[in-house]
Structures are given as structure tokens and as C-alpha cells.
Motif scaffolding. Sequence first.
Motif, PDB file in Angstrom:
ATOM      1  N   LEU A 112      42.436  44.132  49.973  1.00 39.70           N
ATOM      2  CA  LEU A 112      41.787  44.640  51.185  1.00 39.70           C
ATOM      3  C   LEU A 112      41.573  43.570  52.245  1.00 39.70           C
ATOM      4  CD1 LEU A 112      38.997  46.824  49.527  1.00 39.70           C
ATOM      5  CD2 LEU A 112      41.236  47.578  50.343  1.00 39.70           C
ATOM      6  N   GLY A 113      41.524  42.304  51.823  1.00 38.63           N
ATOM      7  CA  GLY A 113      41.230  41.226  52.760  1.00 38.63           C
ATOM      8  C   GLY A 113      39.755  41.069  53.063  1.00 38.63           C
ATOM      9  N   THR A 114      38.902  41.850  52.422  1.00 33.89           N
ATOM     10  CA  THR A 114      37.466  41.782  52.670  1.00 33.89           C
ATOM     11  C   THR A 114      36.899  40.444  52.212  1.00 33.89           C
ATOM     12  OG1 THR A 114      37.220  44.178  52.438  1.00 33.89           O
ATOM     13  CG2 THR A 114      35.235  42.846  52.147  1.00 33.89           C
ATOM     14  N   VAL A 115      36.119  39.815  53.082  1.00 32.26           N
ATOM     15  CA  VAL A 115      35.467  38.541  52.777  1.00 32.26           C
ATOM     16  C   VAL A 115      34.100  38.814  52.166  1.00 32.26           C
ATOM     17  CG1 VAL A 115      34.580  36.387  53.753  1.00 32.26           C
ATOM     18  CG2 VAL A 115      36.719  37.360  54.615  1.00 32.26           C
ATOM     19  N   GLN A 116      33.810  38.145  51.057  1.00 32.90           N
ATOM     20  CA  GLN A 116      32.582  38.397  50.306  1.00 32.90           C
ATOM     21  C   GLN A 116      31.455  37.446  50.736  1.00 32.90           C
ATOM     22  OE1 GLN A 116      32.243  40.963  48.530  1.00 32.90           O
ATOM     23  NE2 GLN A 116      34.359  41.569  48.104  1.00 32.90           N
ATOM     24  N   PRO A 117      30.203  37.844  50.519  1.00 31.39           N
ATOM     25  CA  PRO A 117      29.060  37.002  50.922  1.00 31.39           C
ATOM     26  C   PRO A 117      28.782  35.874  49.942  1.00 31.39           C
ATOM     27  CG  PRO A 117      28.271  39.039  49.938  1.00 31.39           C
ATOM     28  CD  PRO A 117      29.771  39.165  49.997  1.00 31.39           C
ATOM     29  N   VAL A 118      29.797  35.061  49.674  1.00 31.05           N
ATOM     30  CA  VAL A 118      29.617  33.953  48.733  1.00 31.05           C
ATOM     31  C   VAL A 118      28.628  32.930  49.277  1.00 31.05           C
ATOM     32  CG1 VAL A 118      31.871  34.206  47.622  1.00 31.05           C
ATOM     33  CG2 VAL A 118      31.662  32.807  49.670  1.00 31.05           C
ATOM     34  N   ASP A 119      28.507  32.872  50.605  1.00 33.17           N
ATOM     35  CA  ASP A 119      27.586  31.912  51.211  1.00 33.17           C
ATOM     36  C   ASP A 119      26.128  32.273  50.948  1.00 33.17           C
ATOM     37  OD1 ASP A 119      27.998  34.205  52.796  1.00 33.17           O
ATOM     38  OD2 ASP A 119      27.327  33.170  54.601  1.00 33.17           O
ATOM     39  N   LEU A 120      25.863  33.519  50.603  1.00 30.23           N
ATOM     40  CA  LEU A 120      24.509  33.954  50.259  1.00 30.23           C
ATOM     41  C   LEU A 120      24.269  33.907  48.756  1.00 30.23           C
ATOM     42  CD1 LEU A 120      24.198  37.080  52.610  1.00 30.23           C
ATOM     43  CD2 LEU A 120      23.401  34.751  53.044  1.00 30.23           C
TER      44      LEU A 120
ATOM     45  N   GLY B   6      29.623  46.767  41.125  1.00 29.03           N
ATOM     46  CA  GLY B   6      30.442  47.549  42.033  1.00 29.03           C
ATOM     47  C   GLY B   6      30.366  47.037  43.465  1.00 29.03           C
ATOM     48  N   VAL B   7      31.179  47.631  44.322  1.00 23.94           N
ATOM     49  CA  VAL B   7      31.211  47.262  45.735  1.00 23.94           C
ATOM     50  C   VAL B   7      31.061  48.524  46.578  1.00 23.94           C
ATOM     51  CG1 VAL B   7      32.662  45.232  45.375  1.00 23.94           C
ATOM     52  CG2 VAL B   7      33.737  47.452  45.843  1.00 23.94           C
ATOM     53  N   GLY B   8      30.752  48.336  47.859  1.00 25.21           N
ATOM     54  CA  GLY B   8      30.694  49.459  48.772  1.00 25.21           C
ATOM     55  C   GLY B   8      32.084  49.935  49.139  1.00 25.21           C
ATOM     56  N   THR B   9      32.164  51.004  49.907  1.00 25.62           N
ATOM     57  CA  THR B   9      33.463  51.530  50.307  1.00 25.62           C
ATOM     58  C   THR B   9      34.207  50.575  51.236  1.00 25.62           C
ATOM     59  OG1 THR B   9      32.378  52.754  52.100  1.00 25.62           O
ATOM     60  CG2 THR B   9      32.767  53.937  50.028  1.00 25.62           C
ATOM     61  N   ASP B  10      33.497  49.583  51.770  1.00 25.52           N
ATOM     62  CA  ASP B  10      34.147  48.568  52.607  1.00 25.52           C
ATOM     63  C   ASP B  10      34.634  47.374  51.798  1.00 25.52           C
ATOM     64  OD1 ASP B  10      31.764  47.331  51.957  1.00 25.52           O
ATOM     65  OD2 ASP B  10      31.062  47.103  54.019  1.00 25.52           O
ATOM     66  N   GLY B  11      34.419  47.420  50.478  1.00 25.82           N
ATOM     67  CA  GLY B  11      34.896  46.354  49.608  1.00 25.82           C
ATOM     68  C   GLY B  11      33.972  45.164  49.489  1.00 25.82           C
ATOM     69  N   ARG B  12      32.776  45.253  50.036  1.00 27.07           N
ATOM     70  CA  ARG B  12      31.822  44.127  49.997  1.00 27.07           C
ATOM     71  C   ARG B  12      30.810  44.327  48.876  1.00 27.07           C
ATOM     72  NH1 ARG B  12      30.807  39.492  53.499  1.00 27.07           N
ATOM     73  NH2 ARG B  12      28.810  40.288  54.189  1.00 27.07           N
ATOM     74  N   VAL B  13      30.516  43.236  48.189  1.00 29.01           N
ATOM     75  CA  VAL B  13      29.446  43.228  47.187  1.00 29.01           C
ATOM     76  C   VAL B  13      28.103  43.125  47.897  1.00 29.01           C
ATOM     77  CG1 VAL B  13      28.382  41.785  45.408  1.00 29.01           C
ATOM     78  CG2 VAL B  13      30.807  42.275  45.303  1.00 29.01           C
ATOM     79  N   ASP B  14      27.110  43.849  47.390  1.00 26.37           N
ATOM     80  CA  ASP B  14      25.742  43.700  47.875  1.00 26.37           C
ATOM     81  C   ASP B  14      25.154  42.466  47.192  1.00 26.37           C
ATOM     82  OD1 ASP B  14      22.937  43.788  48.136  1.00 26.37           O
ATOM     83  OD2 ASP B  14      22.935  45.962  48.331  1.00 26.37           O
ATOM     84  N   PRO B  15      24.768  41.432  47.948  1.00 31.78           N
ATOM     85  CA  PRO B  15      24.254  40.213  47.318  1.00 31.78           C
ATOM     86  C   PRO B  15      23.070  40.466  46.409  1.00 31.78           C
ATOM     87  CG  PRO B  15      24.690  39.829  49.642  1.00 31.78           C
ATOM     88  CD  PRO B  15      24.839  41.301  49.412  1.00 31.78           C
TER      89      PRO B  15
END
Length: 387
Positions: A161-169, A129-138
Motif C-alpha cells: 500500500l505504501g502506507t507509512v507507519q507511526p514508528v516515530d511514536l 490489526g490496522v485501519g482501512t487506510d493501512g495505518r496501525v493505531d499507536p
Amino acid sequence: MKSQDEIIYLDHAATSPVAPEVTEVMLPWLRAGSVGNASSLHSLGRRARAAVEDARDQVAAALGITPLEVLFTSGGTEADNQAIKGLVWAAREAGRGTAIVTSAIEHPAVLEACEWLRDVEGHRLDIVGVGTDGRVDPEEMLEAVGPDTAVVSLMTANNELGTVQPVDLIGPALAERGVSFHSDTVQAFGKIPLDLHGWGITAAALSAHKFNGPTGVGVMTLRRDVDPHPVLHGGRQERGVRSGTLNVAGIVGLGAAAELARGRLADEGIRLTTLRDRLIEALTTLDGVTLNGHPTERLPNNVHVAVTGADAEATLLALDRAGIACSTGSACQSGAAQRSHVLDAVEAATDAAHLRFSLGLGTTEAHIDRCVAELTRLLVPATAGAI
């Protein structure tokens, strides 16, 4: 009905207009008398092959990878399916595991491919799942990865949503564990800098029509040391991974569009961010309008808002009559009228119209101000239940 020239187009995330420079380089390959299969050995075939390889070089340069890692497809959907299925099948054959991990807000090309592997072939699928901001918790996503995980798929930026994910982590951590990492970069390419090697991405997907190229052509990037099973069988073009006669005109256009996107990335990113923030600031001062997605970790061209008390389809059509083209979400599901899985995943309000305004080449301050004015005009009857 308004003419196309009268419409302010704010739906670039669905598809973007082909840049004039792209059309120009494609035309010689579309005119009568232009012929040549890029797999043929005669002079016309070699000419077509040279054009394909020039485009491959352009894409590789734009991504900071080697030309060997660029494979041409029919678009992002094919690239996503080939990467995920092919990597899972190869891992299963090698005894490296068969499980898949992905997020709840992936593009349908990713989610449905993963669900097919689960439902038809019995692979375990963990959807994070993701947060309400659309970001995955790494940490949460990495906790879902086990010794039997074959592939993790996480999009670089969400198409709605346009939310950028923490793929760099997440990517480097997966590389340390030897787990293949796939990322759908369809919305991100040309909007934000990408570092496929640095992020540990095994395979990625691009689609030309999202960055001012033609429809019907895309890219799957594939690390040189990876050999996924093919989804399509036939002529074994594209490193033996993707069979099919190459779309020379489309590939030439894609290459030109990628080179243009590379050249304008920095300046266009600043310009679009300024326009995006102008639109967000103006819209969120209106009663009942709130921003969806992450406030800062988002694409420079994406504004996704909730309008409390309004009907999404009616509001969109009213804006369309006023000459504003936007979206109620993704345009990737034909005829879809139901609420999107992305809105459900972020627990977005159910009593609101959710609208996506996506900016691009040609978007101006005047367009932004006109959009705000029209939505402001509509909100008065909307709050009274007229929309």
C-alpha cells in the motif's frame, strides 16, 4: 513481445534498476582476476576488507548511525529473520520475556518468522490489526505490549500500500519500557528520511535492490549495545551475528547505492511525490477507481488503486501487453496468485482489481500520462466484463 526499452517500468517497489554509478564501482570486483576474501590477512584480503569497510561507512552515513551498527546480509528477508529470531532468543535467555507483537500487514519475512517462533517454539504472538487506510493505531499496538514482550516489529512503510507507519511514536515509547523494536525499512530507505536512533529502533532491515543497488545483498542495522543470538553459525563474521563469506562486489554496490540515495533523497522525494499525485489524481477521476492506503501518509513513489469490476491478473497482463509494467501487489511470494494478507487486513474490496504502480529513477510525466491513457482505454471493456 515488447523490448525492455519499450516498456514503461512502474514496479520499482518489486525491484529497481541498478544505477550506472553502482555498476561502475562493482565491475572491478567482478572481473576475472579480482580475488580476495575480506577475512583473509594477505594484501588481497585486506584490499577487499577495505572496500567492505568503505561501503559500511557509506551506509552508516546514509542512515545517521555508526559503522559498527551496520551488518551486511544477503537481503531484507535474512535481515528480518536474524533480527526477530535473534532478539527473541537473546531476550528469552536473559529472562526478559518471550512474547512478540507485530502488525497484520507486515512483510512475509516478518510475519512468517514470528509465526514460526509461535508454532515451533511456543512464543506468544500478538498480531495487531490496522485501519482501512493501512495505518496501525499507536495506542492499540502499545496496549498489546506487556511485561513479557521481547520484541515488537512494525515496518516503517508497507510494501504493497505504501502506507507509512507511526514508528516515530511507537519506538520511543517502547524504548522507555526497555522493549526491543525491529522495523523493516526495506521500502522506506531512500524514499523518506529515517531516524533510527530517534525512533528507538533496535534493529532494521534494508535491501539494496530496492534503492538501485544489486540483488542478493542487504543490511541489518543493530544497536551497539544489543547482542542477538545468530541464526547462521560458522565464521562469526559481522560482529559474530551473521556468519558467511562477505559478498564484496555486492556490498560495494550497496554502499554506492546508499550514498546515491542519500544525496538525492530531498530532490527525488519532491519529484516522485509530484508524479505520484499526478497519477493518483488522474486515475481516481476514472469511474470505479479508488485509492488504497492512506491518502497522505504514504511513500512518495507508491500508487495503489482498486478498479471495481475488473480482474487483477487480466488487467495487469493487458497493461503489460500495452507496455506498462506494474504489479497486483507484492512480488515477494513466489508464484502467489491468491489475494494478499494486506488487502484482507484493510478490508479491501473483493470485487476489484488491486494494482500497485511504484515509481523510481527514470519515471517521467510522459510515463504517467501514458499509464493513465492505457488504463482508461482498458476500463471501457473492463466495465463490460471483457477483462
